[in-house]
Write a protein that holds these residues in place. Sequence first.
Motif, short mmCIF file in Angstrom:
data_model
loop_
_atom_site.label_atom_id
_atom_site.label_comp_id
_atom_site.label_asym_id
_atom_site.label_seq_id
_atom_site.Cartn_x
_atom_site.Cartn_y
_atom_site.Cartn_z
N GLN A 133 9.28 -10.16 26.60
CA GLN A 133 9.85 -9.72 27.77
C GLN A 133 8.52 -9.82 28.92
OE1 GLN A 133 12.38 -8.09 28.87
NE2 GLN A 133 11.97 -7.14 30.57
N ARG A 134 8.96 -10.41 30.02
CA ARG A 134 8.03 -10.81 30.93
C ARG A 134 8.33 -10.25 32.44
NH1 ARG A 134 4.38 -14.66 29.55
NH2 ARG A 134 4.86 -15.88 27.70
N GLY A 135 8.57 -9.02 32.30
CA GLY A 135 8.72 -8.20 33.71
C GLY A 135 10.13 -8.32 34.37
N HIS A 136 10.38 -9.50 34.82
CA HIS A 136 11.56 -9.86 35.27
C HIS A 136 12.48 -11.01 34.64
CE1 HIS A 136 8.96 -13.27 36.82
NE2 HIS A 136 9.98 -13.85 36.93
N GLU A 137 11.68 -11.51 33.39
CA GLU A 137 12.70 -12.31 32.74
C GLU A 137 12.39 -12.08 31.13
OE1 GLU A 137 11.71 -16.42 33.73
OE2 GLU A 137 9.91 -16.34 32.42
N THR A 138 13.40 -12.52 30.39
CA THR A 138 13.21 -12.30 28.82
C THR A 138 13.54 -13.59 28.19
OG1 THR A 138 14.01 -9.88 29.12
CG2 THR A 138 13.80 -10.79 27.01
N GLU A 139 12.77 -14.22 27.19
CA GLU A 139 12.83 -15.19 26.53
C GLU A 139 13.00 -14.90 25.04
OE1 GLU A 139 8.93 -17.34 26.91
OE2 GLU A 139 9.19 -17.59 28.95
N LEU A 140 14.28 -15.53 24.75
CA LEU A 140 14.83 -15.30 23.44
C LEU A 140 14.93 -16.64 22.51
CD1 LEU A 140 18.17 -13.22 24.73
CD2 LEU A 140 15.92 -12.35 23.60
N LEU A 141 14.47 -16.41 21.21
CA LEU A 141 14.53 -17.54 20.51
C LEU A 141 15.34 -17.35 19.11
CD1 LEU A 141 13.45 -20.56 19.73
CD2 LEU A 141 11.57 -19.31 18.53
N ALA A 142 16.44 -17.85 19.17
CA ALA A 142 17.46 -17.45 17.90
C ALA A 142 17.84 -18.87 17.35
CB ALA A 142 18.68 -16.79 18.62
N THR A 143 18.50 -18.55 16.10
CA THR A 143 19.22 -19.62 15.11
C THR A 143 20.75 -19.32 15.29
OG1 THR A 143 18.82 -18.54 13.20
CG2 THR A 143 17.20 -20.16 13.82
N SER A 144 21.56 -20.47 15.16
CA SER A 144 22.84 -20.32 15.19
C SER A 144 23.63 -21.30 14.37
CB SER A 144 23.53 -20.42 16.62
OG SER A 144 24.84 -20.56 16.42
N ARG A 145 24.84 -21.04 13.79
CA ARG A 145 25.50 -21.90 12.93
C ARG A 145 26.22 -22.92 13.81
NH1 ARG A 145 27.85 -17.97 8.14
NH2 ARG A 145 25.80 -17.21 7.28
N ASP A 146 26.64 -22.47 14.90
CA ASP A 146 27.40 -23.67 15.55
C ASP A 146 27.25 -23.25 17.30
OD1 ASP A 146 29.72 -21.59 16.67
OD2 ASP A 146 29.21 -21.11 14.65
N PRO A 147 27.42 -24.08 18.02
CA PRO A 147 27.17 -23.91 19.40
C PRO A 147 28.08 -22.94 19.90
CG PRO A 147 27.07 -26.25 18.79
CD PRO A 147 27.79 -25.52 17.70
#
Length: 225
Positions: A133-147
């Motif tokens: 979390q950076r104040g006015h934006e949030t960065e997420l890193l995730a894994t997924s099985r399909d797009p």
Amino acid sequence: MNSRMGAAGQAVWIGGFNLLPYRQRDARRARRRCLLECLGAALLGCAAVLAVAGWQTFERTRLDTQRVSSEHELARLAPPLAEHARLRHEADQRNHRYTRAVALSAPLMRLLDLLDTLSRLPTDDVALQQLRQRGHETELLATSRDPLGSTLWLKQLSMVRGVKSAEVADLRPLARTGRAVAASGGGTLEFAARLHWDEAAKDAPPSGVSASGPMREPAQPGGVR
């Protein structure tokens, strides 16, 4: 005046009379009239000076009376005015502290809303690995099985209150070795997403809140495990 020259060449008075006696009378009257006019002008000037001096004295007395009355009124109103100023200052301070608290708590409230939404999403297709979390934006890193699963997952996050936009910053295949495979549950894609929030708090410093590890589905709705 009548005279004649004597034997020795000297004038001898033989008697006479004034042929224009009214000239002397007119001259005396003119002198008296001029004296009276000068005296009248002097008296009028003195009267005017006295009138102006009297008016100025009256005005000065009236102004002094008003000033004394105003000073007494201000002295009487001094305590209520000081109390009003103190209360106004305290109210301004409270408003400033409230505004400051709202600005500082905005990133935390956004993070709590985001975590609550993440706790309600199924983790079968998408597993969250890291959040920042950076104040006015949030960065997420995730894994997924399909797009498609990652797209639906990101669409759900874009509906969180206060989110302005959601975008995928990076999408790449995930290597099937090591800890990443175990954390992703055999997923094949790793993607980074970024959430932009409305009305970023300018006074709030970057919170630097981060979390890592896969997010699992909670045992109860609304909880985070």
